[in-house]
Every structure is written in C-alpha cells, then in structure tokens.
Enzyme design. Structure first.
Site, PDB file in Angstrom:
ATOM      1  CB  ILE A 188      -0.995   0.011   1.182  1.00 39.72           C
ATOM      2  CG1 ILE A 188      -1.936   1.218   1.074  1.00 39.72           C
ATOM      3  CG2 ILE A 188      -0.290  -0.054   2.524  1.00 39.72           C
ATOM      4  CD1 ILE A 188      -3.179   1.110   1.940  1.00 39.72           C
ATOM      5  CD  GLU A 195       2.264  11.786  -2.254  1.00 44.07           C
ATOM      6  OE1 GLU A 195       1.287  11.317  -2.848  1.00 44.07           O
ATOM      7  OE2 GLU A 195       2.508  13.007  -2.171  1.00 44.07           O
ATOM      8  CD  GLU A 228      -0.695   0.614   8.825  1.00 43.15           C
ATOM      9  OE1 GLU A 228       0.458   0.974   8.544  1.00 43.15           O
ATOM     10  OE2 GLU A 228      -1.702   1.021   8.216  1.00 43.15           O
ATOM     11  NE  ARG A 229      -2.197   4.769  13.457  1.00 37.14           N
ATOM     12  CZ  ARG A 229      -2.883   5.849  13.159  1.00 37.14           C
ATOM     13  NH1 ARG A 229      -4.062   6.079  13.735  1.00 37.14           N
ATOM     14  NH2 ARG A 229      -2.414   6.723  12.277  1.00 37.14           N
ATOM     15  CG  HIS A 267      23.809  -8.943  24.848  1.00 36.42           C
ATOM     16  ND1 HIS A 267      22.507  -8.806  25.268  1.00 36.42           N
ATOM     17  CD2 HIS A 267      23.870 -10.137  24.200  1.00 36.42           C
ATOM     18  CE1 HIS A 267      21.812  -9.864  24.876  1.00 36.42           C
ATOM     19  NE2 HIS A 267      22.609 -10.692  24.240  1.00 36.42           N
ATOM     20  N   GLY A 268      26.976  -6.049  26.966  1.00 32.98           N
ATOM     21  CA  GLY A 268      28.305  -5.459  26.934  1.00 32.98           C
ATOM     22  C   GLY A 268      28.787  -5.270  25.505  1.00 32.98           C
TER      23      GLY A 268
END
Length: 381
Positions: free
Chosen positions: A123, A127, A244-245, A340-341
């Site tokens: 869709i 623009e 959609e949301r 995770h460092g």
C-alpha cells in the site's frame, strides 16, 4: 501469565508456524538481510502452509481464519526477525482493504492470488514530502474516459520492490475542501506502463524487509481499479488504521519478549568478577523491570485484540498501545544491548539486529507523536 485469547487450535497452529520458520526462515535470514528481500520462494512455501492471507474467505482460496491466527503468525514471524514483516503487511494491512471495499469482480481477480504467494501486495501512502499528513498527498489520478491517469511518487513502501499489486493513495479531486475528501484508493498492477520501482532503500534496520520508492508517470489504469467509492479513500484509511496500529503493537511486544529472553540466556552464561552477571543486583533489577513492563503491555494489548475481534472502536486505546509498546521496544533494545556489553554491538549477536530493527516502529503506522495527538483530541484537549 496464561493468555486466554487463544484456543487450543490457535496453539497447534502456532507450533506449525514455529516449526516452519525454524526450517524455512532461520537458516536463510542472514542471506535475506544481505539481499534486502525475502525471496518469492519463501512466500510460496508459506502460502502452501496457509500462512499467507489466511483470513480470506474460503471461496477465494483462503482459510476464513479468525484474527487470532493473524496474531499468531505476526508474533512468530517477529520472534524470528522484524525483516519478515512483509507477509504480515500483505495479510493484515493491504488485503483487508480489498476484502472490505472491493467489488465482487475485484475480489475474484485479486484475492484468489493473494493466498497462493503468486501476488505480493503493498500500500503506497507516504510520499517524499508527505508522511503522517495523508490529506496532503500530491499523487493525482485524473479521469480520462474509462481510465485514470496517475502521476506522482511514493517512498518508504514496504514490499514495494517485489509487489505485484499496489493500492495507491491518490487525489482524484484536487479542488475539494477539506482536501481529504478528494482522496481515493486505486489499484495499480505490476507491468502497467509508466509504473516504475526505485531501488531497494538502504535502511538502518529491517534489512530483509524490501522497501522502495514507487514512481507513477502517466500510469493509465481502468476505472474498474478504483477501490470502493471515489473520494472515500481517507475514510477507508482511517477505518483500517486501527488494525494496522494494533498489529504494530503486537509485533513490538513480540520483539520485546524475544530481546528479554535472549538477554536472560546471555547474562546467565557471561562471567564477570568470578560469577555470572545474572547474579548482580543491577542485572536482576533491569530484567525484572523489563519483564514487568512487557507483561503489563501484553495484558493491555491482549484486551485490545479481544475488543478488535468483537468489532469495537478502540482507536484511542490502540493509539495508546502503539506509542507505548514501540517506545518500550526501543528502551528494551538499549537496556538489553547494555547487558550484553561489547558483544551486544557485534553483528553476530541477535541483540544488535534487534537494536537496529525496532527504531522505525515509533515512526510507521503513524508516528508516536500523532498517536498522542489522537489521544489528546479524544480527551477533549
């Protein structure tokens, strides 16, 4: 917490989706990320299993599946990678426009291909100069006999590069006031003269999710390609944006939970100062906070899923969920990478990809700032 929104059939279906993805997606994900596209062969395989547009009515080749199946597919695909979101967009965002507003001839023509993987859809709203302000779109569709002549340009279009069918948001009346009453939805198919696709856009994240510009230069389409009524496009968009949301919230929470899970596994294995970093109070508090937020968010969104299935108008609540869950995903990505460092900044660790992928969630489907405008308006402000 037990999630009561799913039946036993939904959970059996979830296992089949998970098994399919383990075999057909996970081993190839790195390659798809490099190619910036999920191959059509994967769409075909997914379609054979009933994972492509399963909600479509059986008479058009679908399963007539309820929305719970869409939630399952969305969650399981998101757990693998956000870059697999193109099928979700096809299933739950684009195809519903044809189901809801298409004529019988249009449904026979397009829905029968939507479930087989033979037709990938997109869709085209955004623009280069117009994002959340849909009433300001500049793409025009001018009547010429039994045709429309479309001119304009769209950008950031998910599935844009691979799409066989695009629902184009355009102006059929540039003089009407207010401007949104001049918006219509017109379907453009691949191969139509003047319809061109730009290169795949080089995004920060979600690399496997092909995204491109679309250019329309004197594209002539038959008037039969008008979806619904002329001038009703804006209202159709507003009607479908709730789903959609909601899907955006569902995906964000699935990503949040995945990031927490992989971080829990990592901190249990990683050693520092002679012990697992999971034994440090800071680590425990951070993960406890994130899991609490994820659980609260899931409880709220599950309630909205039920309301949505029952046909209730929950635009305000979905707007709340969309901004909150997408902000949460970004915050969790930061916290999990920190836990995770240095390894979290390495591409071979999944958290690095997740960190890149969630950034756009607060932008698409209406920016989080727009969500807050909607909420404030509904509060009478």
């Amino acid at each position: 917490m037990e999630r009561t929104i799913f039946t036993e059939e939904h959970e059996i279906f979830r296992k089949s989706v998970r098994k399919f993805l383990e075999k057909e997606a996970i081993p190839y994900l790195e390659e798809w990320e490099k190619e910036k596209q999920v191959p059509r062969t994967f769409w075909k395989k997914a379609a054979e299993q009933g994972f492509v547009a399963p909600a479509v009515d059986e008479k058009y080749g679908g399963l007539g599946a309820d929305f719970g199946y869409a939630v399952v597919i969305s969650e399981e695909f998101e757990k693998v990678a956000s870059g697999l979101g193109g099928i979700g967009l096809h299933n739950d965002i684009v195809i519903p426009y044809i189901e809801a507003f298409g004529s019988e001839e249009q449904k026979d023509r397009w829905l029968t291909k939507a479930t087989t993987g033979d037709m990938i859809s997109a869709i085209a709203m955004t623009e280069p100069g117009t994002g959340s302000d849909l009433a300001a779109v500049r793409t025009t569709a001018v009547k010429d006999g039994n045709s429309y002549i479309i001119n304009g340009e769209k950008t950031f279009i998910t599935n844009g590069y691979s799409a066989d069918l695009v629902i184009v948001v355009c102006k059929t009346d540039t003089n009407v006031n207010p401007p949104h009453k001049g918006i219509s939805l017109i379907v453009v198919e691949e191969g139509t003269p003047g319809f061109k696709k730009g290169k795949k856009l080089n995004k920060v994240g979600q690399h496997a999710n092909d995204t491109s510009e679309l250019i329309f230069e004197d594209v002539r389409v038959p008037r039969e390609n008008l979806l619904g009524e002329e001038g009703k496009g804006f209202y159709y968009l507003m009607e479908k944006l709730q789903q959609e949301r909601l899907m955006c919230s569902i995906q964000s929470l699935a990503s949040v939970q995945r990031m927490i899970d992989i971080t829990v596994d990592y901190v249990k294995e990683r050693q520092a100062f002679g012990k697992s970093i999971s034994k440090f109070q800071n680590t425990q508090f951070k993960i406890a906070e994130m899991q609490t937020q994820a659980t609260i968010g899931r409880t709220f969104v599950d309630r909205l899923i039920v309301d949505h299935i029952e046909g209730k108008n929950v635009v305000n609540e979905v707007s709340m969920a969309k901004w909150w869950t997408t902000d949460l995903a970004q915050n969790v990505a930061i916290e999990c990478m920190q836990l995770h460092g240095g390894y979290g900044y390495m591409e071979e660790y999944e958290i690095a990809r997740r960190y890149r992928d969630v950034g756009v969630n607060s932008i698409y489907a209406g920016t989080n700032e727009i969500m807050k405008v909607i909420i404030a308006k509904n509060l009478g402000l």
